[in-house]
Design an enzyme around this catalytic site. Structure first.
Site, short mmCIF file in Angstrom:
data_model
loop_
_atom_site.label_atom_id
_atom_site.label_comp_id
_atom_site.label_asym_id
_atom_site.label_seq_id
_atom_site.Cartn_x
_atom_site.Cartn_y
_atom_site.Cartn_z
N LYS A 82 -7.38 2.41 6.61
CA LYS A 82 -6.54 1.23 6.84
C LYS A 82 -5.80 1.37 8.17
O LYS A 82 -5.17 2.40 8.41
CB LYS A 82 -5.51 1.08 5.72
CG LYS A 82 -6.10 0.72 4.37
CD LYS A 82 -6.37 -0.77 4.30
CE LYS A 82 -6.54 -1.26 2.89
NZ LYS A 82 -5.31 -1.42 2.14
N LYS A 120 -13.79 -3.52 7.80
CA LYS A 120 -13.24 -3.94 6.52
C LYS A 120 -12.68 -5.35 6.70
O LYS A 120 -11.61 -5.54 7.28
CB LYS A 120 -12.14 -2.97 6.06
CG LYS A 120 -11.66 -3.25 4.66
CD LYS A 120 -10.83 -2.08 4.16
CE LYS A 120 -10.33 -2.23 2.75
NZ LYS A 120 -9.98 -3.53 2.28
N ASP A 129 -8.24 4.57 -0.35
CA ASP A 129 -7.73 4.30 1.00
C ASP A 129 -7.40 5.60 1.71
O ASP A 129 -6.91 6.54 1.09
CB ASP A 129 -6.41 3.53 0.94
CG ASP A 129 -6.61 2.10 0.49
OD1 ASP A 129 -7.68 1.55 0.73
OD2 ASP A 129 -5.66 1.56 -0.12
N CYS A 149 12.56 -36.45 9.43
CA CYS A 149 13.34 -37.56 9.97
C CYS A 149 12.53 -38.80 9.61
O CYS A 149 11.36 -38.90 9.96
CB CYS A 149 13.45 -37.42 11.49
SG CYS A 149 14.08 -38.92 12.25
N GLU A 195 -18.47 0.38 8.68
CA GLU A 195 -18.44 -1.09 8.69
C GLU A 195 -17.00 -1.56 8.89
O GLU A 195 -16.06 -0.82 8.61
CB GLU A 195 -18.93 -1.64 7.36
CG GLU A 195 -20.39 -1.36 7.10
CD GLU A 195 -20.80 -1.68 5.67
OE1 GLU A 195 -20.19 -2.57 5.05
OE2 GLU A 195 -21.72 -1.01 5.19
N CYS A 209 12.62 -43.21 15.71
CA CYS A 209 13.09 -41.95 16.31
C CYS A 209 12.30 -41.70 17.60
O CYS A 209 11.07 -41.64 17.58
CB CYS A 209 12.91 -40.80 15.34
SG CYS A 209 13.19 -39.19 16.10
N GLU A 238 -17.77 -10.31 1.28
CA GLU A 238 -16.42 -10.80 1.50
C GLU A 238 -16.48 -12.26 1.94
O GLU A 238 -17.29 -12.63 2.79
CB GLU A 238 -15.81 -9.95 2.63
CG GLU A 238 -14.33 -9.86 2.59
CD GLU A 238 -13.79 -8.91 1.51
OE1 GLU A 238 -14.56 -8.35 0.70
OE2 GLU A 238 -12.56 -8.78 1.49
N TYR A 265 -22.37 -7.24 2.11
CA TYR A 265 -22.57 -5.84 2.49
C TYR A 265 -23.24 -4.97 1.43
O TYR A 265 -23.50 -3.81 1.67
CB TYR A 265 -21.27 -5.18 2.94
CG TYR A 265 -20.06 -5.49 2.09
CD1 TYR A 265 -19.92 -4.95 0.82
CD2 TYR A 265 -19.06 -6.33 2.57
CE1 TYR A 265 -18.82 -5.24 0.05
CE2 TYR A 265 -17.95 -6.63 1.79
CZ TYR A 265 -17.84 -6.07 0.53
OH TYR A 265 -16.75 -6.36 -0.23
N CYS A 304 17.46 -38.18 17.10
CA CYS A 304 18.05 -39.52 16.89
C CYS A 304 19.28 -39.48 16.00
O CYS A 304 19.89 -40.51 15.74
CB CYS A 304 17.01 -40.48 16.31
SG CYS A 304 16.61 -40.12 14.59
N CYS A 332 18.78 -35.44 12.35
CA CYS A 332 17.70 -35.27 13.33
C CYS A 332 18.30 -34.86 14.67
O CYS A 332 19.23 -35.50 15.15
CB CYS A 332 16.93 -36.58 13.47
SG CYS A 332 15.74 -36.54 14.80
N ASP A 341 -10.96 -8.74 6.09
CA ASP A 341 -9.80 -9.05 5.27
C ASP A 341 -9.96 -10.42 4.62
O ASP A 341 -9.45 -11.42 5.09
CB ASP A 341 -8.54 -9.01 6.14
CG ASP A 341 -7.30 -8.80 5.30
OD1 ASP A 341 -7.45 -8.60 4.08
OD2 ASP A 341 -6.20 -8.82 5.86
N ASP A 373 0.83 -1.21 0.00
CA ASP A 373 0.00 0.00 0.00
C ASP A 373 0.86 1.26 0.00
O ASP A 373 0.55 2.24 -0.66
CB ASP A 373 -0.91 0.02 1.23
CG ASP A 373 -2.05 -0.98 1.10
OD1 ASP A 373 -2.34 -1.39 -0.04
OD2 ASP A 373 -2.64 -1.35 2.13
S1 IVH Z 1 -17.59 -1.87 0.15
C1 IVH Z 1 -16.98 -0.35 -4.39
N1 IVH Z 1 -17.51 -2.88 2.56
O1 IVH Z 1 -12.44 -4.05 0.65
C2 IVH Z 1 -16.41 -1.41 -3.53
N2 IVH Z 1 -15.77 -3.45 1.03
O2 IVH Z 1 -10.74 -2.01 -0.94
C3 IVH Z 1 -17.38 -1.68 -2.43
N3 IVH Z 1 -14.15 -5.04 1.94
O3 IVH Z 1 -13.15 -4.89 -2.67
C4 IVH Z 1 -16.68 -2.22 -1.29
N4 IVH Z 1 -15.07 -5.26 3.92
O4 IVH Z 1 -13.17 -6.74 -0.90
C5 IVH Z 1 -16.90 -2.80 1.36
N5 IVH Z 1 -17.61 -3.75 4.71
C6 IVH Z 1 -17.01 -3.67 3.52
C7 IVH Z 1 -15.83 -4.39 3.22
C8 IVH Z 1 -15.23 -4.25 1.96
C9 IVH Z 1 -14.08 -5.63 3.12
C10 IVH Z 1 -13.16 -5.20 0.85
C11 IVH Z 1 -13.79 -5.54 -0.48
C12 IVH Z 1 -13.40 -4.44 -1.39
C13 IVH Z 1 -12.18 -3.89 -0.73
C14 IVH Z 1 -12.03 -2.44 -1.08
#
Ligand code: IVH
Length: 673
Positions: free
Chosen positions: A316, A121, A91, A427, A119, A432, A176, A228, A412, A409, A123, A43
């Site tokens: 982030k 995010k 971001d 091993c 919300e 052993c 996700e 979402y 042994c 090892c 991963d 990033d």
């Molecule tokens: S909204 C227009 N909400 O983050 C894209 N994305 O960098 C709408 N992600 O591609 C995304 N949690 O894979 C949204 N609560 C959330 C999320 C979320 C994870 C991910 C998603 C997206 C990426 C964006």
């Protein structure tokens, strides 16, 4: 960086270098699922490129990583065109940038206040699920945002995705797909034990799992989803994001419950700080917070840039990474002979706990990262739990000598091997002592023969004193043998002996799992035991018959037949039989439905035959709940001597009270039922 400070020539060079680096990382990340850098590092470099391209728009080319939303399409899966593209988010990394985002939104809308939906995010991997008249018909990855991969069959194995919605609708929901931290930790542990490469984080594990051509593998990976949004709001009645999330839930779709409607930047920031703090305690990984203008009318008014919506942004989190020093590398030998290296480090605090050890997984990992003794390294917690080495500070290195992997090892001394398809050193000496001791530890463990009290320390001593060398020897032990062990007196010697003798009556699946046959987990053992009924029948079974069983497959079938073909295994089975170990399946009731299952139990008074903790664990392992106070909900009380008010209350409420002896009686019945 101001334009005037940099010539176009040097900017051109820098852009080219950044693009090359990012393209390489993106290929490793998106196409190979094998990242070599932390996301934060990616990033950071990406932001540098964004900044340069903003200053020198003439340098933006179509092959720049900033010009596309995702990665290349793998040829293995059918392609899917997203009629409505799956976009990405811009971001932000600070409160100031959130303030700027809010100011921009207000200016564009020409209003003085805006409501946002915050919300987590998640991963994981962005997915799109198509429902027709309430039926799940197609699931896809994001791919490059316009063209993704059809992974319907893989997603059908994800239990949180409904096949049929709770009310019929035709729409495409997006969200996700991710791997819970606990599943990630367990998966990597198994992979490490099997000598396979581990996943760097839950997101890569989820990606690797979804892109399996064999959907059976996907189904075992325990993936989950949070949805979402919908691609086209068609049937949704909601007029805002927070209402839409609630509405999605009414269709039976999984929505993350932590979303929050907020009214200003201060409230956004409170949410950010709250979840930055709670992050490590969540059962799934999050890498930030998504901030969305709540009203759909306002979202529409704001619209999109070429790549991202203007109504939303992602904050982030800064990475939890700490520098420390490698003091030593220790190697341990597991049950299957796989050697696992552990880095011993100067203790440091990472994400709330002090860390002094980190798994280095295998020899390849050490070599790929070129980790050396004395190196300064950056560590983080994978899945917020497992300490991992992220990076080596080669510039701080004082040693010239690369770390040399062991050739023998450590236990042994026999020569190690590096099998072709594996990353681990192994091993392969079947005698052993480390492997044999680990095999015994597995044999006595809870899901296996569940021999109470026989922990690794006791096993180690039994082994060192040559009282046991294999599992059959456990059943040859006499009470007196235990007197040879440290601090073992009559009472515990008797307990050990009794626990071992009792385990003879276990149903077959416990023994089968306990033997530690590669790929045969507790669940497979149960299916095999129930189908074949006896160990002898499994040993004689045809590989084709085994692999046809539900959820078994060829890997397990091949492993089983190879195991039972060994002459020493035939000897072991006949010895176990002679020693009185039950080799038969005792039926569903005996194995899963304990009489304690679902019962609420209270312990009181001084217990003599169990420690409170052991008893609690024992009951919980059989599905009971142990609580602290007696109420009408209590099923029974186990009372030791000098029990006080809890006993009185139980008597008042007419709740059955068991003495320790009564309880042991019940326990035996439970085992033999
Ligand atoms: S909204 C227009 N909400 O983050 C894209 N994305 O960098 C709408 N992600 O591609 C995304 N949690 O894979 C949204 N609560 C959330 C999320 C979320 C994870 C991910 C998603 C997206 C990426 C964006």
């Amino acid at each position: 960086m101001r334009r005037s400070m940099m010539s176009i020539q040097s900017a051109k060079k820098q852009v080219a270098a950044l693009k090359e680096q990012l393209n390489k990382w993106a290929h490793e990340y998106y196409v190979l699922d094998q990242p070599t850098v932390e996301d934060f590092e990616y990033d950071r470099i990406y932001q540098q490129l964004v900044a340069l391209e903003e200053q020198f728009p003439e340098l933006v080319t179509s092959d720049s990583p900033t010009q596309r939303v995702g990665g290349k399409i793998l040829s293995n899966f059918e392609k899917v065109t997203h009629e409505i593209p799956m976009m990405s988010l811009s971001d932000v990394f600070s409160k100031e940038e959130i303030i700027a985002f809010d100011a921009r939104v207000k200016k564009l809308l020409n209003v003085s206040q805006v409501d946002y939906c915050c919300e987590l995010k998640i991963d994981g991997l962005a997915i799109s699920l198509r429902y027709e008249n309430g039926h799940f018909v197609r699931g896809a990855t994001r791919g490059n945002g316009t063209i993704g991969e059809n992974i319907t069959d893989n997603l059908k194995t994800v239990k949180s995705i409904p096949y049929i919605l709770q009310q019929p609708a035709s729409f495409e929901v997006r969200g996700e797909c991710y791997m819970p931290k606990a599943s990630f930790v367990a998966l990597n542990q198994t992979r490490e034990e099997e000598g396979l490469a581990v996943f760097a984080n839950p997101r890569n594990a989820a990606a690797g799992s979804l892109r399996q051509l064999d959907t059976k593998i996907t189904s075992k990976r325990n993936l989950s989803t949070f949805l979402y949004t919908v691609a086209d709001f068609g049937p949704l009645k909601a007029e805002s994001q927070s209402a839409a999330l609630k509405e999605l839930q009414t269709y039976g779709l999984r929505v993350n419950p932590e979303f929050r409607l907020v009214h200003n930047v201060e409230e956004i920031w409170e949410y950010v700080e709250e979840f930055h703090e709670k992050r490590t305690t969540l059962p799934y990984e999050i890498d930030g917070i998504v901030i969305k203008v709540n009203s759909f009318a306002q979202q529409e008014q704001l619209g999109y840039t070429v790549k991202v919506p203007r109504f939303s942004t992602a904050y982030k989190f800064p990475p939890e990474e700490v520098e420390t020093e490698i003091l030593d590398i220790e190697w341990t030998v597991g049950r299957t002979g796989v050697l696992t290296p552990t880095a011993v480090m100067t203790p440091v605090k990472v994400a709330g706990t002090t860390v002094s050890r980190a798994s280095l997984h295998n020899g390849d990992f050490i070599q790929q990262k070129d980790i050396r003794l004395g190196d300064h390294v950056l560590i983080f917690k994978a899945g917020d739990i497992i300490p991992e080495v992220a990076k080596v500070f080669t510039e701080k290195r004082t040693t010239q000598e690369p770390y040399l992997l062991p050739t023998n090892c450590p236990v042994c001394q026999s020569q190690l091997v590096h099998l072709d398809e594996e990353v681990a050193l192994r091993c392969i000496n079947p005698m052993c002592p480390a492997q044999l001791a680990e095999g015994l530890n597995h044999f006595v463990s809870r899901n296996a023969m569940n021999i109470d009290g026989l922990g690794p320390k006791i096993i180690q001593q039994l082994f060192e004193k040559k009282l046991v060398k294999d599992v059959a020897d456990l059943y040859r032990l006499k009470v007196e043998d235990f007197y040879q062990l440290d601090k073992v007196k009559e009472k515990s010697a008797n307990n050990f002996y009794t626990a071992i003798q009792q385990s003879k009556n276990n149903s077959l699946e416990h023994l089968l799992f306990g033997l530690g046959i590669r790929h045969v987990g507790a669940k497979a053992a149960k299916i095999l035991a129930a189908h074949f009924g006896s160990l002898e029948k499994i040993a004689e079974a045809d590989v084709l018959e085994i692999q046809q069983l539900e959820t078994i497959g060829t890997t397990i079938a091949d492993s089983l037949t190879a195991y039972f073909a060994k002459p020493e295994v035939a000897i072991l089975i006949s010895e176990l039989k002679e020693l009185g170990v039950n080799l038969n399946y005792l039926g569903a009731a005996a194995s899963s439905d304990s009489i304690f299952s679902g019962k609420t139990i209270v312990l009181t008074g001084k217990l003599e035959q169990f420690t409170r903790e052991d008893l609690k664990q024992l009951l919980e392992s059989r599905g009971a709940k142990v609580t602290g106070s007696v109420s009408a909900k209590t099923d029974f009380v186990i009372a030791g001597s000098d029990a006080g008010s809890k006993l009185v209350k139980a008597q008042q409420l007419d709740i059955p009270v068991l003495t320790e002896d009564d309880f042991k009686q019940q326990l035996q019945e439970d085992d033999h039922a």
